[in-house]
Structures are given as structure tokens and as C-alpha cells.
Design a protein around this motif. Sequence first.
Motif, short mmCIF file in Angstrom:
data_model
loop_
_atom_site.label_atom_id
_atom_site.label_comp_id
_atom_site.label_asym_id
_atom_site.label_seq_id
_atom_site.Cartn_x
_atom_site.Cartn_y
_atom_site.Cartn_z
N UNK A 236 0.83 -1.21 0.00
CA UNK A 236 0.00 0.00 0.00
C UNK A 236 0.86 1.26 0.00
N UNK A 237 1.93 1.25 0.78
CA UNK A 237 2.83 2.41 0.80
C UNK A 237 3.46 2.63 -0.57
N UNK A 238 3.88 1.57 -1.21
CA UNK A 238 4.46 1.68 -2.54
C UNK A 238 3.42 2.19 -3.55
N UNK A 239 2.21 1.71 -3.41
CA UNK A 239 1.14 2.13 -4.33
C UNK A 239 0.82 3.61 -4.13
N UNK A 240 0.78 4.06 -2.89
CA UNK A 240 0.46 5.47 -2.61
C UNK A 240 1.59 6.40 -3.06
N UNK A 241 2.85 5.96 -2.93
CA UNK A 241 3.95 6.82 -3.35
C UNK A 241 4.01 6.93 -4.87
N UNK A 242 3.63 5.88 -5.57
CA UNK A 242 3.59 5.95 -7.04
C UNK A 242 2.44 6.81 -7.52
N UNK A 243 1.33 6.80 -6.79
CA UNK A 243 0.16 7.58 -7.21
C UNK A 243 0.36 9.08 -6.95
#
Length: 69
Positions: free
Chosen positions: A61-68
Motif C-alpha cells: 500500500x505504501x508503494x502504491x500510494x507513493x507511485x500515485x
Amino acid sequence: MQQLSHQFFNWWVSNFVSNWWVVGVQFYYKTRLLFEAIEQLQDEEQAIIREVLEGMILKYEARRWTRAG
């Protein structure tokens, strides 16, 4: 006509349904077997597995939020 319907059905299943449905069913049964095995473990071991899974989900989730963002 029935032969044509059967051929179309086979073509449709092989090209569309089987691609996502088979993968989904395989994933379901594999994860079900994993969770059935986890249920046999002691409570402490289950807690460790739960913590590992939660950590992996948080990392994803952290990786997904940083990419978004």
C-alpha cells in the motif's frame, strides 16, 4: 447448428473465460489450502503469519500510494 455452438463455446472459453477464470480458481484453491494449513498451527505461529501478511500489505500500500502521488 449444435456443432457450431459447441465450437463457438469452446473458442470463447479458451480465449476469454479460461484466461481469468482459471487463474482466479487456481488462486482461490491455493490460498484456501494455505489458510487450512495455517489453521492447524498454534496461536503463536498464526500470529506471526498474520504479522508478516499485514507487513506485506502495508509495504504494498505504501508503494502504491507513493507511485500515485
